[in-house]
Motif scaffolding. Structure first.
Motif, short mmCIF file in Angstrom:
data_model
loop_
_atom_site.label_atom_id
_atom_site.label_comp_id
_atom_site.label_asym_id
_atom_site.label_seq_id
_atom_site.Cartn_x
_atom_site.Cartn_y
_atom_site.Cartn_z
N ALA A 4 0.86 -1.24 0.06
CA ALA A 4 0.09 0.08 0.08
C ALA A 4 0.85 1.19 0.10
CB ALA A 4 -0.85 -0.08 1.36
N GLU A 5 1.92 1.24 0.65
CA GLU A 5 2.68 2.29 0.80
C GLU A 5 3.66 2.75 -0.67
OE1 GLU A 5 7.33 3.13 2.56
OE2 GLU A 5 6.05 1.94 3.78
N LEU A 6 3.96 1.38 -1.09
CA LEU A 6 4.56 1.67 -2.54
C LEU A 6 3.37 2.07 -3.97
CD1 LEU A 6 7.15 -1.09 -2.38
CD2 LEU A 6 7.66 1.14 -1.72
N ASP A 7 2.38 1.76 -3.42
CA ASP A 7 1.28 1.95 -4.43
C ASP A 7 1.54 3.53 -4.95
OD1 ASP A 7 -0.58 1.22 -6.32
OD2 ASP A 7 -2.16 1.95 -5.09
N GLY A 8 1.47 3.61 -6.24
CA GLY A 8 1.76 5.11 -6.84
C GLY A 8 3.04 5.59 -7.09
N GLN A 9 4.05 5.08 -6.08
CA GLN A 9 5.29 5.45 -6.33
C GLN A 9 5.99 5.17 -7.56
OE1 GLN A 9 7.89 4.90 -2.77
NE2 GLN A 9 6.46 5.31 -1.51
N PRO A 10 6.74 5.96 -8.07
CA PRO A 10 7.24 5.66 -9.54
C PRO A 10 8.61 4.75 -9.45
CG PRO A 10 8.61 7.71 -8.38
CD PRO A 10 7.23 7.50 -7.52
N ASP A 11 8.51 3.93 -10.52
CA ASP A 11 9.62 2.88 -10.49
C ASP A 11 11.02 3.54 -10.52
OD1 ASP A 11 7.77 0.86 -10.49
OD2 ASP A 11 7.52 0.54 -12.70
N LEU A 12 12.07 2.72 -10.27
CA LEU A 12 13.63 3.25 -10.41
C LEU A 12 14.13 2.40 -11.41
CD1 LEU A 12 14.42 3.11 -6.42
CD2 LEU A 12 13.86 5.04 -7.89
N ALA A 13 14.90 3.22 -12.04
CA ALA A 13 15.62 2.33 -13.19
C ALA A 13 16.88 1.53 -12.60
CB ALA A 13 16.48 3.71 -13.91
N THR A 14 17.01 0.69 -13.75
CA THR A 14 17.98 -0.46 -13.37
C THR A 14 19.21 -0.01 -12.67
OG1 THR A 14 18.60 -0.82 -15.59
CG2 THR A 14 16.76 -2.18 -14.78
N ASP A 15 19.64 1.28 -13.26
CA ASP A 15 21.01 1.64 -12.89
C ASP A 15 20.81 2.83 -11.70
OD1 ASP A 15 19.85 3.44 -14.34
OD2 ASP A 15 21.59 3.80 -15.47
N ALA A 16 19.56 3.01 -11.05
CA ALA A 16 19.53 4.14 -10.23
C ALA A 16 20.53 4.02 -8.85
CB ALA A 16 17.99 4.39 -9.94
N LEU A 17 20.89 5.07 -8.29
CA LEU A 17 21.45 5.33 -6.83
C LEU A 17 20.73 6.23 -6.33
CD1 LEU A 17 25.46 5.14 -7.65
CD2 LEU A 17 23.95 3.47 -6.72
N LEU A 18 20.54 5.93 -5.07
CA LEU A 18 19.55 6.85 -4.29
C LEU A 18 20.51 7.15 -3.16
CD1 LEU A 18 16.19 5.20 -3.91
CD2 LEU A 18 17.09 6.70 -5.68
N PRO A 19 20.25 8.54 -2.50
CA PRO A 19 21.25 9.04 -1.41
C PRO A 19 21.24 7.90 -0.29
CG PRO A 19 19.77 10.66 -2.15
CD PRO A 19 19.25 9.65 -3.03
N GLY A 20 20.17 7.16 0.06
CA GLY A 20 20.12 6.24 1.25
C GLY A 20 20.81 5.04 0.81
N ASP A 21 20.92 4.56 -0.37
CA ASP A 21 21.67 3.33 -0.71
C ASP A 21 22.79 3.21 0.30
OD1 ASP A 21 19.59 2.77 -2.37
OD2 ASP A 21 20.60 3.68 -4.23
N ARG A 22 22.99 1.80 0.60
CA ARG A 22 24.17 1.31 1.30
C ARG A 22 24.89 0.79 0.15
NH1 ARG A 22 24.99 -3.80 4.40
NH2 ARG A 22 22.67 -4.16 4.08
N VAL A 23 26.00 1.59 -0.43
CA VAL A 23 26.69 1.09 -1.80
C VAL A 23 28.14 0.24 -1.29
CG1 VAL A 23 27.91 2.12 -3.70
CG2 VAL A 23 25.78 3.12 -2.78
N PHE A 24 28.07 -1.00 -1.67
CA PHE A 24 29.33 -1.69 -1.70
C PHE A 24 30.05 -1.46 -2.95
CE2 PHE A 24 26.20 -4.21 0.76
CZ PHE A 24 27.15 -4.84 1.78
N THR A 25 29.51 -1.46 -4.04
CA THR A 25 30.29 -1.07 -5.22
C THR A 25 29.41 0.09 -6.09
OG1 THR A 25 31.52 -3.03 -5.32
CG2 THR A 25 31.26 -1.55 -7.69
N ARG A 26 30.17 1.20 -6.26
CA ARG A 26 29.25 2.21 -7.33
C ARG A 26 29.81 1.67 -8.66
NH1 ARG A 26 27.28 7.54 -6.55
NH2 ARG A 26 27.28 8.50 -8.74
N GLY A 27 29.09 1.27 -9.42
CA GLY A 27 29.41 0.69 -10.76
C GLY A 27 29.64 1.86 -11.69
N THR A 28 30.40 1.24 -12.71
CA THR A 28 30.68 2.41 -13.92
C THR A 28 29.64 2.38 -15.00
OG1 THR A 28 31.99 0.79 -15.22
CG2 THR A 28 33.07 1.86 -13.46
#
Length: 299
Positions: free
Chosen positions: A253-277
């Motif tokens: 229900a919370e996610l209903d209507g929220q936009p999809d994210l692209a396959t290569d998206a990075l968000l500020p809150g992401d826990r990044v092990f590797t930032r891909g090229t």
């Protein structure tokens, strides 16, 4: 995953199962299994989660030739109460979920031909059995798969199949796990693919991000090439706790209507092990006049 379809193939039971008919396999088909098994068996140790290698041993899958589902199910049943059943191909979502919820893993019975060794459009018996079944001998992962099936039956009634499909894709098919000695692969789509087993861990191109259920359920995925992002779990126990032991209806229900994210998206809150090229993905966006030879992923 299953698919949205309604017409049951001729000869299939009401639950879409068919006989494996193990005796019909040719020497060439058994040889193809052995060729694929040997290639992955040499490359995976040190890359795949140890629980996968343990499953191969428990189920005695190192024997030559395509496994007989009856014998395989007998060993698997003793380990975790699961069995493997043959189906003619992709099955409807509701059928797929019901089988998982009852500890039955559906597997195609055909095996790829030599010209398909590095790419095929529909999962074959090597992907389904070598890729998926060893981890079903692990009690925690076996519980996760059953709970996923139960969750799928609930999601079907909530219009949330697409959200749940993303969870399957980024865990069961293309999941990574963080262990003391580094990242390991466990997803069947990686484990059964020589090329992606290397790409997922070694290539600088993809993002490798910490598992976040809300984030993952908004993220699109690629079905015809290597992934641009992989999600890393901390343990199978944590995966089970976050997904299978939680009521996901409020999250849908919370996610209903929220936009999809692209396959290569990075968000500020992401826990990044590797930032891909993303170099690999960019290289695939070739001009029309260039050759498209070898354009598919290795499966």
């Amino acid at each position: 995953m299953g698919q949205d379809m309604h017409e049951r193939p001729k000869g299939a039971a009401e639950d879409w199962t068919i006989a494996q008919d193990w005796g019909r396999y040719t020497a060439a088909e058994h040889a193809m299994w052995d060729r694929l098994f040997e290639r992955q068996g040499k490359m995976l140790p040190g890359r795949v989660v140890p629980e996968f290698m343990a499953g191969l041993d428990i189920l005695r899958m190192d024997k030559p030739g395509i496994p007989n589902f009856d014998a395989l199910s007998e060993r698997l049943m003793k380990a975790t109460g699961w069995q493997v059943v043959a189906v003619p191909g992709l099955v409807p979502d509701a059928v797929f979920f019901d089988h998982l919820a009852n500890r039955r893993f559906v597997a195609g019975r055909f095996i790829r031909t030599p010209d398909q060794i590095d790419y095929l459009e529909e999962p074959d018996i090597f992907h389904d059995v070598f890729g998926h079944v060893p981890l079903l001998a692990n009690p925690v992962f076996a519980d996760y798969m059953q709970a996923y099936g139960q969750g799928g039956l609930r999601a079907d009634g909530l219009g949330a199949i697409e959200r749940l499909a993303r969870l399957y894709w980024y865990t069961v098919e293309f999941g990574l796990i963080r262990q003391d000695d580094g990242l390991k692969v466990y997803g069947a789509g990686i484990v059964s693919s020589y090329g992606e087993s290397l790409f997922a861990l070694d290539d600088p191109s993809p993002h490798r991000l910490g598992f976040d259920l809300r984030r993952l359920m908004r993220t699109n995925y690629k079905i015809d090439d290597y992934q641009q992002s992989y999600f890393v779990i901390d343990s199978f126990e944590d995966l089970l706790r976050q997904t299978a032991q939680t009521d996901l209806a409020p999250l849908y229900a919370e996610l209903d209507g929220q936009p999809d994210l692209a396959t290569d998206a990075l968000l500020p809150g992401d826990r990044v092990f590797t930032r891909g090229t993303q170099a690999y993905a960019h290289s695939r966006r070739r001009p029309v006049h260039e050759s498209a030879e070898d354009a598919g992923p290795v499966s």
